[in-house]
Design a protein around this motif. Structure first.
Motif, PDB file in Angstrom:
ATOM      1  N   ARG A  25       0.879  -1.128   0.029  1.00  0.00           N
ATOM      2  CA  ARG A  25      -0.020   0.200  -0.072  1.00  0.00           C
ATOM      3  C   ARG A  25       0.938   1.296   0.119  1.00  0.00           C
ATOM      4  O   ARG A  25       0.514   2.090  -0.835  1.00  0.00           O
ATOM      5  N   LYS A  26       1.868   1.445   0.844  1.00  0.00           N
ATOM      6  CA  LYS A  26       2.981   2.312   0.951  1.00  0.00           C
ATOM      7  C   LYS A  26       3.406   2.578  -0.536  1.00  0.00           C
ATOM      8  O   LYS A  26       3.444   3.851  -0.753  1.00  0.00           O
ATOM      9  N   ARG A  27       3.877   1.630  -0.962  1.00  0.00           N
ATOM     10  CA  ARG A  27       4.495   1.812  -2.261  1.00  0.00           C
ATOM     11  C   ARG A  27       3.707   2.281  -3.366  1.00  0.00           C
ATOM     12  O   ARG A  27       4.042   3.093  -4.362  1.00  0.00           O
ATOM     13  N   ASN A  28       2.391   1.807  -3.161  1.00  0.00           N
ATOM     14  CA  ASN A  28       1.726   2.239  -4.338  1.00  0.00           C
ATOM     15  C   ASN A  28       1.263   3.823  -4.207  1.00  0.00           C
ATOM     16  O   ASN A  28       0.807   4.554  -5.130  1.00  0.00           O
ATOM     17  N   HIS A  29       1.335   4.399  -2.876  1.00  0.00           N
ATOM     18  CA  HIS A  29       1.172   5.770  -2.745  1.00  0.00           C
ATOM     19  C   HIS A  29       2.096   6.511  -3.154  1.00  0.00           C
ATOM     20  O   HIS A  29       2.165   7.884  -3.143  1.00  0.00           O
ATOM     21  N   ILE A  30       3.319   6.113  -3.544  1.00  0.00           N
ATOM     22  CA  ILE A  30       4.509   7.034  -4.009  1.00  0.00           C
ATOM     23  C   ILE A  30       4.101   7.711  -5.297  1.00  0.00           C
ATOM     24  O   ILE A  30       3.716   6.768  -6.313  1.00  0.00           O
ATOM     25  N   ASP A  31       4.068   8.976  -5.266  1.00  0.00           N
ATOM     26  CA  ASP A  31       3.543   9.495  -6.918  1.00  0.00           C
ATOM     27  C   ASP A  31       4.546   9.413  -7.676  1.00  0.00           C
ATOM     28  O   ASP A  31       5.827   9.286  -7.740  1.00  0.00           O
ATOM     29  N   ARG A  35       8.700   8.739  -7.776  1.00  0.00           N
ATOM     30  CA  ARG A  35       9.053   7.454  -8.328  1.00  0.00           C
ATOM     31  C   ARG A  35      10.527   7.674  -9.190  1.00  0.00           C
ATOM     32  O   ARG A  35      11.325   7.168  -9.243  1.00  0.00           O
ATOM     33  N   GLU A 187      10.719   4.672   1.541  1.00  0.00           N
ATOM     34  CA  GLU A 187       9.585   3.972   2.210  1.00  0.00           C
ATOM     35  C   GLU A 187       9.535   2.520   2.415  1.00  0.00           C
ATOM     36  O   GLU A 187       8.824   1.867   3.014  1.00  0.00           O
TER      37      GLU A 187
END
Ligand SMILES: Nc1nc2c(c(=O)[nH]1)N(C=O)[C@@H](CNc1ccc(C(=O)N[C@@H](CCC(=O)O)C(=O)O)cc1)CN2
Ligand SMILES: Nc1ncnc2c1ncn2[C@@H]1O[C@H](COP(=O)(O)OP(=O)(O)OP(=O)(O)O)[C@@H](O)[C@H]1O
Length: 219
Positions: A25-31, A35, A187
Motif C-alpha cells: 500500500r505504501k509503495r503504491n502511494h508514491i506519486d 518514483r 519508504e
C-alpha cells in the motif's frame, strides 16, 4: 491466503503477511514524479558503488538483475549503465513447477514474454545458462523485495524464489559469495522485517538518499 488459513500460521508468517500488505500500500502511494526522481537518484548511487567494485576487481562484473515490474523502483538505468561498462547481466525466468529461477543473459535485444504478474521474463527461445556458471561467476545479485531493515532483513513477495536461489551459495566460502544488493525507495526501509532461518540477508541497501552497507556479526 484466507483468514482461516492465517490463524493457523505461526506468528512470524502472520507478521510477514501483514507487513507485505502495508508495504504494498505504501509503495503504491508514491506519486509518479517522486518514483522517477527516486529511481534516478538510487540508480546513480548504485552505479557509483558498482563502479568502485569494478575498479576493486579490475574487470567488469557479472550481475544477476531483474526486470522491474509495477511499482518497483526502476533499475533499468542502472542495468544499462552496467552494460555500457562491459558487465555481463542475467535476468531470471520463473519456473513455477519447481519454484526456482533460471537465468538468461540480458542485453537490449533479449526477447521477452510476459511471466507471472506480467513480469517481463526472457522468452522461451532465449536459453538459460547452467546454474553452476551463475554460481561460479556472479559478483552481484540485485535482489527485489517489498521491505528491508538495517540488519539486512528482507521481506519478499512470499513465494521464496530468491531465498531458494540465494541458498545455493550457503556452503560457499565468503569470498566466493556474491554481494547482495537491493535498490529501494526510502519508504521500503522499516525498523525491523520479520525473518525466518531460510531468509537470505542483504549486504548493501541503496536508497535515493544513501548507501547502507550492512554490518554483519563476525566481520
Ligand atoms: N521484478 C521482479 N522480478 C521477479 C521477482 C520480483 O519480486 N520482482 N521475483 C521475486 O520473487 C520472482 C517472481 N516472483 C513471484 C512471486 C510470487 C509468485 C506467486 O505467488 N506465484 C503463485 C501464482 C501467482 C499468480 O499466478 O497470480 C504460485 O506460484 O502459485 C510468483 C512469482 C522473479 N522475478
Ligand atoms: N532455501 C529454501 N528452500 C526451500 N524452501 C524455501 C527456501 N527459502 C524459502 N523457502 C520457502 O518459501 C516460502 C516463502 O518464503 P518467504 O515468506 O520467506 O518468501 P519471501 O522471502 O518473501 O519471497 P521471495 O524470496 O520469493 O521474494 C516459505 O514457505 C519457505 O519455507
Amino acid at each position: 491466503m484466507n483468514e482461516d488459513q492465517l490463524t493457523h500460521q505461526p506468528s512470524v508468517k502472520l507478521a510477514k503477511h501483514e507487513l507485505r500488505t502495508a508495504l504494498k500500500r505504501k509503495r503504491n502511494h508514491i506519486d509518479a514524479d517522486q518514483r522517477k526522481q527516486d529511481a534516478k537518484q538510487a540508480c546513480r548511487r548504485a552505479a557509483q558503488l558498482l563502479e568502485e567494485l569494478r575498479h576493486e576487481q579490475g574487470r567488469p562484473l557479472t550481475v544477476c538483475a531483474y526486470m522491474p515490474f509495477g511499482p518497483e523502483l526502476d533499475i533499468i538505468p542502472l542495468m544499462e549503465a552496467c552494460l555500457s561498462s562491459g558487465d555481463q547481466l542475467y535476468i531470471p525466468r520463473t519456473l513455477q513447477d519447481t519454484h526456482t529461477l533460471e537465468w538468461v543473459g540480458w542485453n537490449m535485444s533479449t526477447p521477452f514474454k510476459s511471466g507471472v504478474f506480467g513480469i517481463r521474463e526472457p522468452a522461451d527461445e532465449a536459453e538459460a545458462v547452467p546454474i553452476h556458471h551463475i554460481m561460479n561467476n556472479t559478483n552481484i545479485v540485485l535482489v527485489p523485495g517489498l521491505g528491508f531493515d538495517r540488519t539486512g532483513g528482507r521481506l519478499g513477495m512470499g513465494a521464496g524464489y530468491y531465498d531458494r536461489f540465494l541458498s545455493l551459495w550457503e556452503s560457499a566460502k565468503p569470498i566466493d559469495k556474491p554481494r547482495l544488493l537491493s535498490i529501494i525507495y526510502n519508504e521500503q526501509l522499516v525498523v525491523r522485517v520479520p525473518v525466518e532461518p531460510h531468509d537470505a540477508m542483504i549486504d548493501i541497501l541503496v536508497t535515493p538518499s544513501q548507501v547502507i552497507p550492512i554490518k554483519k556479526a563476525g566481520f
